[in-house]
Motif scaffolding. Structure first.
Motif, short mmCIF file in Angstrom:
data_model
loop_
_atom_site.label_atom_id
_atom_site.label_comp_id
_atom_site.label_asym_id
_atom_site.label_seq_id
_atom_site.Cartn_x
_atom_site.Cartn_y
_atom_site.Cartn_z
N LEU A 1 0.89 -1.34 -0.04
CA LEU A 1 -0.01 -0.19 -0.02
C LEU A 1 0.86 1.27 0.09
N TRP A 2 1.81 1.38 0.77
CA TRP A 2 2.81 2.43 0.82
C TRP A 2 3.59 2.63 -0.45
N ALA A 3 3.78 1.54 -1.36
CA ALA A 3 4.45 1.79 -2.53
C ALA A 3 3.46 2.64 -3.59
N ALA B 1 -2.94 3.83 -3.45
CA ALA B 1 -2.40 2.66 -2.92
C ALA B 1 -3.30 1.35 -2.87
N ILE B 2 -4.91 1.54 -2.80
CA ILE B 2 -5.92 0.76 -2.93
C ILE B 2 -5.73 0.03 -4.26
N ASN B 3 -5.68 1.03 -5.25
CA ASN B 3 -5.76 0.62 -6.68
C ASN B 3 -4.81 -0.46 -7.09
N PHE B 4 -3.42 0.20 -6.83
CA PHE B 4 -2.47 -0.78 -7.21
C PHE B 4 -2.36 -2.06 -6.53
N TYR B 5 -2.78 -2.10 -5.14
CA TYR B 5 -2.78 -3.21 -4.31
C TYR B 5 -3.98 -4.15 -5.01
N ALA B 6 -5.15 -3.45 -5.00
CA ALA B 6 -6.36 -4.35 -5.44
C ALA B 6 -6.04 -5.01 -6.64
N TYR B 7 -5.40 -4.22 -7.67
CA TYR B 7 -5.25 -4.86 -9.06
C TYR B 7 -4.26 -6.06 -8.89
N ASP B 8 -2.96 -6.05 -8.13
CA ASP B 8 -2.10 -6.95 -8.15
C ASP B 8 -2.71 -8.20 -7.51
N THR B 9 -3.74 -8.07 -6.49
CA THR B 9 -4.15 -9.00 -5.71
C THR B 9 -5.40 -9.57 -6.57
N THR C 1 -5.81 11.01 -3.58
CA THR C 1 -5.07 10.16 -4.57
C THR C 1 -3.95 9.05 -3.87
N ALA C 2 -3.52 9.63 -2.67
CA ALA C 2 -2.40 8.65 -2.14
C ALA C 2 -3.36 7.30 -1.65
N PRO C 3 -4.44 7.37 -0.93
CA PRO C 3 -4.87 6.22 -0.53
C PRO C 3 -5.70 5.78 -1.60
N PHE C 4 -6.33 6.35 -2.72
CA PHE C 4 -6.83 5.70 -4.12
C PHE C 4 -5.97 4.96 -4.74
#
Length: 343
Positions: free
Chosen positions: A52-54, A117-125, A112-115
């Motif tokens: 998420l931090w990435a 973070a969630i977006n990238f993480y959710a996609y990979d997952t 945008t930071a939480p958006f």
């Protein structure tokens, strides 16, 4: 008989000792299993946090870099500015100075930071889960698009309130509301809690295809390169055991990561821009004159024709190209620096 009795007693004692040893062994085994599970869940939580931090750092860096272009885009979309691009730049510089181009950037980062973070993480997952379900060694294009759409919907549902507040702040009269907290209170008191979710339907209709195109295009380009002779050679050189810094560990390399990110961002923006225009207009409406998403779209077309749905597209693309490029580059870089494991 006495002797037999003693022998029996000794046998019973040995059996009891064996039973106690077995019980202790079982308890120790269960404790070890609990420790392993706790350690596993702990490391999993740490990995999710790093993941998420990435994404969050990627959003912070990219948004701050392109904040002036984001400001110009909002001037066209929200205020209906008709001036030419360079005239608008001169107007903002004259009235608000250089800092005027970064107006609302802090709130934009909070959104945008939480958006991202969630977006990238959710996609990979989602992508990895789909790959496991189908048993494929590599994601198919369909799985990439589905994972991208699902990640866009997930991030939108969680983050749209902050986006609504930011839009309200930069709109005419937004300065008088008193920042994030003041705008939040004003919207809750005057329009109710669900006013924070204004434009949710067009947001989802926008972010689902946007996420599908953005992540899908990038992954397709990345996969094509990694399967090319040049890509195979690069991966082979990276596996030879020599120590590499974070930049050298990028599978695509620096330049190619930036280019592929820019292409993916431009494709996603062009494909979904009309939804973005409608969403911004919905967020600007007050309760007394509120229209549906379809009615708002028709009103925009009636007032300015079909081109009105693409108002501000050029400054938007100028903003998206560097933003998407930097975002993907920083994200891939931070995953290496933070040693994020595949989910």
């Amino acid at each position: 008989m006495g002797q037999n009795g003693n022998n029996k007693s000794l046998v019973e004692e040995e059996e009891e000792e064996d039973h106690e040893t077995a019980s202790l062994s079982l308890c120790n085994k269960e404790e070890d299993e609990v420790k392993v599970n706790v350690r596993g869940s702990s490391s999993g939580a740490v990995n999710v946090t790093k993941h998420l931090w990435a994404g969050a750092v990627a959003a912070m860096v990219s948004r701050t870099f392109v904040a002036p272009l984001e400001r110009l885009k909002l001037e066209y979309m929200v205020r209906g500015e008709q001036k030419k691009l360079f005239e608008l730049i001169q107007k903002i510089a004259a009235s608000q100075g250089l800092k005027g181009f970064w107006k609302g950037n802090f709130v934009n980062i909070l959104r945008t930071a939480p958006f991202k973070a969630i977006n990238f993480y959710a996609y990979d997952t989602y992508r990895n889960q789909l790959m496991r379900m189908t048993g494929n060694e590599e994601s198919t294009n369909f799985e990439r698009f589905v994972a991208g759409a699902a990640s866009g919907i997930t991030a939108t549902l969680l983050c749209i309130p902050m986006d609504t507040i930011r839009t309200k702040m930069v709109a005419p009269g937004g300065e008088a509301l008193g920042g994030v907290i003041g705008t939040f209170r004003h919207m809750i008191q005057t329009e109710g809690f669900f006013s924070l979710y204004k434009g949710l339907v067009p947001s989802i209709l926008s972010m689902a295809p946007s996420g599908a195109v953005f992540y899908g295009v990038y992954d397709i380009l990345k996969s094509a390169y990694l399967h090319s002779p040049e890509g195979r050679k690069r991966i082979q050189n990276m596996k030879q055991g020599q120590e590499l810094n974070a930049l050298e560990q990028l599978e695509l390399g620096t330049i190619r990561t930036l280019i592929y990110g820019a292409i993916a961002g431009a494709c996603a923006e062009a494909a979904t821009y009309p939804f973005e225009v409608v969403r911004r207009q919905l967020q600007m409406q007050v309760k007394e004159t509120k229209l549906s998403a379809m009615a708002t779209c028709i009103k925009i077309v009636e007032q300015g024709g079909v081109p009105a749905l693409y108002a501000g597209l050029i400054p938007s693309l100028l903003q998206v190209l560097p933003s998407a490029a930097i975002s993907y580059f920083v994200y891939e870089f931070m995953k290496i620096v933070l040693k994020v494991e595949s989910t």
